[in-house]
Design a protein around this motif. Sequence first.
Motif, PDB file in Angstrom:
ATOM      1  N   MET A 120     -74.121   9.625  16.061  1.00 14.66           N
ATOM      2  CA  MET A 120     -73.889  10.896  15.405  1.00 14.66           C
ATOM      3  C   MET A 120     -73.399  11.946  16.402  1.00 14.66           C
ATOM      4  N   ALA A 121     -73.853  11.835  17.642  1.00 15.72           N
ATOM      5  CA  ALA A 121     -73.462  12.811  18.660  1.00 15.72           C
ATOM      6  C   ALA A 121     -71.950  12.825  18.872  1.00 15.72           C
ATOM      7  N   TRP A 122     -71.335  11.641  18.790  1.00 13.22           N
ATOM      8  CA  TRP A 122     -69.885  11.576  18.986  1.00 13.22           C
ATOM      9  C   TRP A 122     -69.140  12.226  17.823  1.00 13.22           C
ATOM     10  N   LEU A 123     -69.687  12.119  16.629  1.00 11.77           N
ATOM     11  CA  LEU A 123     -69.078  12.813  15.484  1.00 11.77           C
ATOM     12  C   LEU A 123     -69.204  14.325  15.633  1.00 11.77           C
ATOM     13  N   TYR A 124     -70.358  14.764  16.105  1.00 10.06           N
ATOM     14  CA  TYR A 124     -70.526  16.195  16.385  1.00 10.06           C
ATOM     15  C   TYR A 124     -69.510  16.661  17.433  1.00 10.06           C
ATOM     16  N   LEU A 125     -69.313  15.845  18.447  1.00 14.99           N
ATOM     17  CA  LEU A 125     -68.368  16.209  19.502  1.00 14.99           C
ATOM     18  C   LEU A 125     -66.941  16.259  18.955  1.00 14.99           C
ATOM     19  N   ALA A 126     -66.595  15.314  18.094  1.00 10.34           N
ATOM     20  CA  ALA A 126     -65.260  15.327  17.484  1.00 10.34           C
ATOM     21  C   ALA A 126     -65.068  16.581  16.630  1.00 10.34           C
ATOM     22  N   ALA A 127     -66.082  16.951  15.874  1.00  8.36           N
ATOM     23  CA  ALA A 127     -65.999  18.177  15.073  1.00  8.36           C
ATOM     24  C   ALA A 127     -65.867  19.396  15.976  1.00  8.36           C
ATOM     25  N   ALA A 128     -66.628  19.420  17.056  1.00  7.59           N
ATOM     26  CA  ALA A 128     -66.553  20.543  17.997  1.00  7.59           C
ATOM     27  C   ALA A 128     -65.153  20.663  18.581  1.00  7.59           C
ATOM     28  N   ALA A 129     -64.541  19.523  18.899  1.00 11.80           N
ATOM     29  CA  ALA A 129     -63.188  19.539  19.467  1.00 11.80           C
ATOM     30  C   ALA A 129     -62.172  20.030  18.441  1.00 11.80           C
ATOM     31  N   ALA A 130     -62.344  19.634  17.188  1.00 10.69           N
ATOM     32  CA  ALA A 130     -61.433  20.116  16.142  1.00 10.69           C
ATOM     33  C   ALA A 130     -61.547  21.634  15.992  1.00 10.69           C
ATOM     34  N   PHE A 131     -62.768  22.136  16.018  1.00  6.69           N
ATOM     35  CA  PHE A 131     -62.960  23.589  15.952  1.00  6.69           C
ATOM     36  C   PHE A 131     -62.378  24.275  17.185  1.00  6.69           C
ATOM     37  N   GLU A 132     -62.425  23.615  18.324  1.00  9.19           N
ATOM     38  CA  GLU A 132     -61.857  24.177  19.553  1.00  9.19           C
ATOM     39  C   GLU A 132     -60.347  24.368  19.412  1.00  9.19           C
ATOM     40  N   VAL A 133     -59.682  23.377  18.839  1.00  5.83           N
ATOM     41  CA  VAL A 133     -58.236  23.493  18.605  1.00  5.83           C
ATOM     42  C   VAL A 133     -57.964  24.627  17.611  1.00  5.83           C
ATOM     43  N   ALA A 134     -58.758  24.670  16.539  1.00  8.48           N
ATOM     44  CA  ALA A 134     -58.588  25.736  15.544  1.00  8.48           C
ATOM     45  C   ALA A 134     -58.800  27.113  16.165  1.00  8.48           C
ATOM     46  N   PHE A 135     -59.767  27.197  17.075  1.00  9.39           N
ATOM     47  CA  PHE A 135     -60.040  28.457  17.767  1.00  9.39           C
ATOM     48  C   PHE A 135     -58.827  28.904  18.589  1.00  9.39           C
ATOM     49  N   ALA A 136     -58.267  27.974  19.355  1.00  8.41           N
ATOM     50  CA  ALA A 136     -57.123  28.331  20.199  1.00  8.41           C
ATOM     51  C   ALA A 136     -55.916  28.740  19.363  1.00  8.41           C
ATOM     52  N   LEU A 137     -55.627  27.972  18.329  1.00  4.17           N
ATOM     53  CA  LEU A 137     -54.498  28.314  17.469  1.00  4.17           C
ATOM     54  C   LEU A 137     -54.768  29.602  16.699  1.00  4.17           C
ATOM     55  N   GLY A 138     -56.000  29.775  16.280  1.00  4.72           N
ATOM     56  CA  GLY A 138     -56.358  30.986  15.555  1.00  4.72           C
ATOM     57  C   GLY A 138     -56.122  32.243  16.380  1.00  4.72           C
ATOM     58  N   MET A 139     -56.407  32.151  17.675  1.00  3.57           N
ATOM     59  CA  MET A 139     -56.161  33.324  18.535  1.00  3.57           C
ATOM     60  C   MET A 139     -54.676  33.678  18.535  1.00  3.57           C
TER      61      MET A 139
END
Length: 105
Positions: free
Chosen positions: A1-20
């Motif tokens: 499950m930790a790897w799925l959490y990490l994948a979700a975190a990375a997706a949000f990281e990309v969204a954060f950068a593009l959102g800026m």
Amino acid sequence: MAWLYLAAAAAFEVAFALGMKYSQGFTKLTPSILTAIAIVGGLGFLSLALRDLPVSVAYPIWTAVGTLGTVLFGFALLGEALTAAKLVSAAAIVGGVAGLKIAAS
């Protein structure tokens, strides 16, 4: 499950950068709100992943996937150049993170 959490975190990281980029210095309301949500989501899922994964592996993977995703989406959505230097640098990031993962095993 930790790897799925990490994948979700990375997706949000990309969204954060593009959102800026789309928020134009937080002058556009909707992209600014979405960026704030992405920041919270990224850090929240990263913290969940860190319950089971070593920080020396999870954090570099999070930042690397965020970096690579941002480079690719910058090219695909924003028309940014995808030069040979960027591709070599992205490969170096992947190699470095792979090395950290191997070293942690």
